[in-house]
Write a protein that holds these residues in place. Structure first.
Motif, PDB file in Angstrom:
ATOM      1  N   CYS A  66       9.172 -15.130  44.759  1.00 29.51           N
ATOM      2  CA  CYS A  66       9.303 -15.678  43.554  1.00 29.51           C
ATOM      3  C   CYS A  66       8.664 -14.669  42.400  1.00 29.51           C
ATOM      4  N   LEU A  67       7.477 -13.810  42.815  1.00 33.01           N
ATOM      5  CA  LEU A  67       7.051 -12.854  41.900  1.00 33.01           C
ATOM      6  C   LEU A  67       7.702 -11.712  41.653  1.00 33.01           C
ATOM      7  N   GLN A  68       8.580 -11.361  42.745  1.00 33.61           N
ATOM      8  CA  GLN A  68       9.692 -10.385  42.634  1.00 33.61           C
ATOM      9  C   GLN A  68      10.894 -10.581  41.654  1.00 33.61           C
ATOM     10  N   THR A  69      11.146 -11.909  42.042  1.00 34.05           N
ATOM     11  CA  THR A  69      12.327 -12.566  40.774  1.00 34.05           C
ATOM     12  C   THR A  69      11.787 -12.546  39.469  1.00 34.05           C
ATOM     13  N   ALA A  70      10.663 -12.691  39.244  1.00 31.34           N
ATOM     14  CA  ALA A  70      10.153 -12.586  37.639  1.00 31.34           C
ATOM     15  C   ALA A  70      10.125 -11.247  37.335  1.00 31.34           C
ATOM     16  N   VAL A  71       9.960 -10.023  38.127  1.00 26.60           N
ATOM     17  CA  VAL A  71      10.140  -8.654  37.881  1.00 26.60           C
ATOM     18  C   VAL A  71      11.616  -8.543  37.379  1.00 26.60           C
ATOM     19  N   HIS A  72      12.395  -8.966  38.285  1.00 26.43           N
ATOM     20  CA  HIS A  72      13.810  -8.809  37.783  1.00 26.43           C
ATOM     21  C   HIS A  72      14.213  -9.175  36.506  1.00 26.43           C
ATOM     22  N   PHE A  73      13.300 -10.259  35.881  1.00 25.91           N
ATOM     23  CA  PHE A  73      13.511 -10.698  34.490  1.00 25.91           C
ATOM     24  C   PHE A  73      12.668 -10.084  33.421  1.00 25.91           C
ATOM     25  N   ASP A  74      12.227  -8.859  33.931  1.00 27.35           N
ATOM     26  CA  ASP A  74      11.264  -8.014  33.302  1.00 27.35           C
ATOM     27  C   ASP A  74       9.946  -8.611  32.811  1.00 27.35           C
ATOM     28  N   ASP A  75       9.279  -9.428  33.887  1.00 27.01           N
ATOM     29  CA  ASP A  75       7.971  -9.918  33.593  1.00 27.01           C
ATOM     30  C   ASP A  75       7.181  -9.385  34.900  1.00 27.01           C
ATOM     31  N   PRO A  76       6.517  -8.320  34.639  1.00 25.49           N
ATOM     32  CA  PRO A  76       5.658  -7.918  35.653  1.00 25.49           C
ATOM     33  C   PRO A  76       4.236  -8.515  35.506  1.00 25.49           C
ATOM     34  N   ALA A  80      -0.326  -7.558  39.809  1.00 23.56           N
ATOM     35  CA  ALA A  80      -1.830  -7.365  40.285  1.00 23.56           C
ATOM     36  C   ALA A  80      -1.985  -8.381  41.705  1.00 23.56           C
ATOM     37  N   ARG A  81      -1.315  -9.612  41.569  1.00 24.73           N
ATOM     38  CA  ARG A  81      -1.284 -10.669  42.515  1.00 24.73           C
ATOM     39  C   ARG A  81      -0.259  -9.825  43.771  1.00 24.73           C
ATOM     40  N   LEU A  82       0.988  -9.355  43.444  1.00 28.09           N
ATOM     41  CA  LEU A  82       1.764  -8.687  44.354  1.00 28.09           C
ATOM     42  C   LEU A  82       0.805  -7.748  45.136  1.00 28.09           C
ATOM     43  N   GLY A  83      -0.107  -6.754  44.489  1.00 27.49           N
ATOM     44  CA  GLY A  83      -0.811  -5.941  44.987  1.00 27.49           C
ATOM     45  C   GLY A  83      -1.655  -6.407  46.216  1.00 27.49           C
ATOM     46  N   GLN A  84      -2.232  -7.557  45.814  1.00 30.55           N
ATOM     47  CA  GLN A  84      -2.952  -8.158  46.599  1.00 30.55           C
ATOM     48  C   GLN A  84      -2.424  -8.999  47.972  1.00 30.55           C
ATOM     49  N   LEU A  85      -1.156  -9.148  47.688  1.00 29.47           N
ATOM     50  CA  LEU A  85      -0.126  -9.964  48.848  1.00 29.47           C
ATOM     51  C   LEU A  85       0.247  -8.644  49.708  1.00 29.47           C
ATOM     52  N   ALA A  86       0.583  -7.586  49.192  1.00 31.49           N
ATOM     53  CA  ALA A  86       0.896  -6.525  49.708  1.00 31.49           C
ATOM     54  C   ALA A  86      -0.237  -5.760  50.720  1.00 31.49           C
ATOM     55  N   GLY A  90       0.848  -6.850  54.546  1.00 28.90           N
ATOM     56  CA  GLY A  90       1.515  -5.440  54.944  1.00 28.90           C
ATOM     57  C   GLY A  90       2.887  -5.379  55.455  1.00 28.90           C
ATOM     58  N   THR A  91       3.699  -6.354  54.875  1.00 28.02           N
ATOM     59  CA  THR A  91       5.101  -6.013  54.949  1.00 28.02           C
ATOM     60  C   THR A  91       5.777  -5.062  54.057  1.00 28.02           C
ATOM     61  N   PRO A  92       6.869  -4.694  54.591  1.00 25.19           N
ATOM     62  CA  PRO A  92       7.584  -3.802  53.550  1.00 25.19           C
ATOM     63  C   PRO A  92       8.154  -4.503  52.190  1.00 25.19           C
ATOM     64  N   ARG A  93       8.317  -5.751  52.470  1.00 25.83           N
ATOM     65  CA  ARG A  93       9.026  -6.423  51.280  1.00 25.83           C
ATOM     66  C   ARG A  93       7.758  -6.421  50.347  1.00 25.83           C
ATOM     67  N   ALA A  94       6.761  -6.818  50.524  1.00 29.14           N
ATOM     68  CA  ALA A  94       5.673  -7.102  49.690  1.00 29.14           C
ATOM     69  C   ALA A  94       5.067  -5.860  49.070  1.00 29.14           C
ATOM     70  N   THR A  95       5.102  -4.734  49.951  1.00 33.10           N
ATOM     71  CA  THR A  95       4.536  -3.298  49.422  1.00 33.10           C
ATOM     72  C   THR A  95       5.665  -2.912  48.409  1.00 33.10           C
ATOM     73  N   VAL A  96       7.058  -3.148  48.546  1.00 33.25           N
ATOM     74  CA  VAL A  96       7.988  -2.632  47.687  1.00 33.25           C
ATOM     75  C   VAL A  96       7.991  -3.397  46.324  1.00 33.25           C
ATOM     76  N   TYR A 100       7.375  -1.949  42.712  1.00 33.67           N
ATOM     77  CA  TYR A 100       8.374  -2.330  41.807  1.00 33.67           C
ATOM     78  C   TYR A 100       7.710  -3.065  40.440  1.00 33.67           C
ATOM     79  N   ALA A 101       6.810  -3.822  40.707  1.00 34.29           N
ATOM     80  CA  ALA A 101       6.454  -4.693  39.253  1.00 34.29           C
ATOM     81  C   ALA A 101       5.162  -3.540  38.821  1.00 34.29           C
ATOM     82  N   ARG A 102       4.661  -2.888  39.372  1.00 33.68           N
ATOM     83  CA  ARG A 102       3.817  -1.863  38.676  1.00 33.68           C
ATOM     84  C   ARG A 102       4.510  -0.968  38.033  1.00 33.68           C
TER      85      ARG A 102
END
Length: 235
Positions: A66-76, A80-86, A90-96, A100-102
């Motif tokens: 969901c947070l990645q989807t927001a980034v697709h809509f130009d909302d990063p 910070a939360r994605l960084g915590q989740l990554a 430790g998954t490739p999706r969370a890391t990328v 991406y958001a940063r």
């Protein structure tokens, strides 16, 4: 867009009550439908609402989505939360997604290029296309015309591999003027024939602010007002 809405409504009608656990999926679908209708603010809010639902129900992988989807809509905002989740997943999706958001948050075109490459290597061509498109817009704002053209061409190639998919980011990548994200959104709404008042309601800003964005966008594009901006997309 109508077919997507009908499919979502049908899925909701047939869903068992226990499946409410997956409401975040519905919210992401709603977000993409809103984006297709150029309701950009609604799209961002829906994606973030999906992330909130996922977090409240201990669904970290869905929260990443969901947070990645927001980034697709130009909302990063969720960077910070994605960084915590990554860090925790430790998954490739969370890391990328975190990278991406940063990159989007810092207007880092080369970081967006890297995210696009990473998404493609994962098999997520649509995400790769959006990241490349956002890279093209970022390169253009920095005056790197050649890099912008290369990134835009990559975005088109990836979108073609997804059945000719389109998105707000892919549309923006085709704009030659170095618009800000908000200016680009307003130009799209102008092209749809919306009044300044209607645009102000969609973007949650004042009519005066919309007028200012239209003026600046017209100046950057070297065109005359609303009619000229409309031609940027129509033509």
């Amino acid at each position: 867009m109508d077919s997507a809405r009908q499919a979502l409504d049908l899925a909701r009608e047939m869903r068992q009550p226990a499946y409410r656990y997956y409401d975040s999926s519905d919210l992401v679908a709603e977000a993409w439908i809103a984006a297709a209708a150029s309701r950009f603010g609604d799209a961002r809010c829906l994606a973030l609402a999906g992330a909130d639902f996922a977090r409240q129900h201990s669904q970290p992988a869905r929260e990443v989505w969901c947070l990645q989807t927001a980034v697709h809509f130009d909302d990063p905002a969720g960077a910070a939360r994605l960084g915590q989740l990554a860090d925790s997943l430790g998954t490739p999706r969370a890391t990328v997604a975190a990278d991406y958001a940063r990159a989007l948050d810092s207007d880092d075109a080369r970081g967006l290029d890297a995210a696009s490459n990473a998404f493609e290597s994962m098999g997520d061509r649509l995400a790769a296309a959006d990241a490349a498109a956002q890279s093209a817009t970022s390169h253009r704002r920095a005056g790197r015309t050649g890099n912008a053209k290369t990134a835009a061409a990559r975005a088109r190639r990836l979108a073609a591999l997804c059945g000719g998919a389109t998105s707000p980011a892919l549309i923006a990548a085709e704009f030659a003027p170095p618009f800000t994200n908000r200016e680009r959104e307003i130009v799209v709404l102008v092209a749809r024939g919306l009044t300044n008042k209607q645009i102000a309601e969609i973007e949650s800003v004042s009519v005066r602010t919309v007028e200012s964005h239209i003026y600046r966008a017209s100046t950057k594009a070297g065109v005359n007002g609303r009619a000229g901006l409309r031609d940027l997309i129509v033509n």
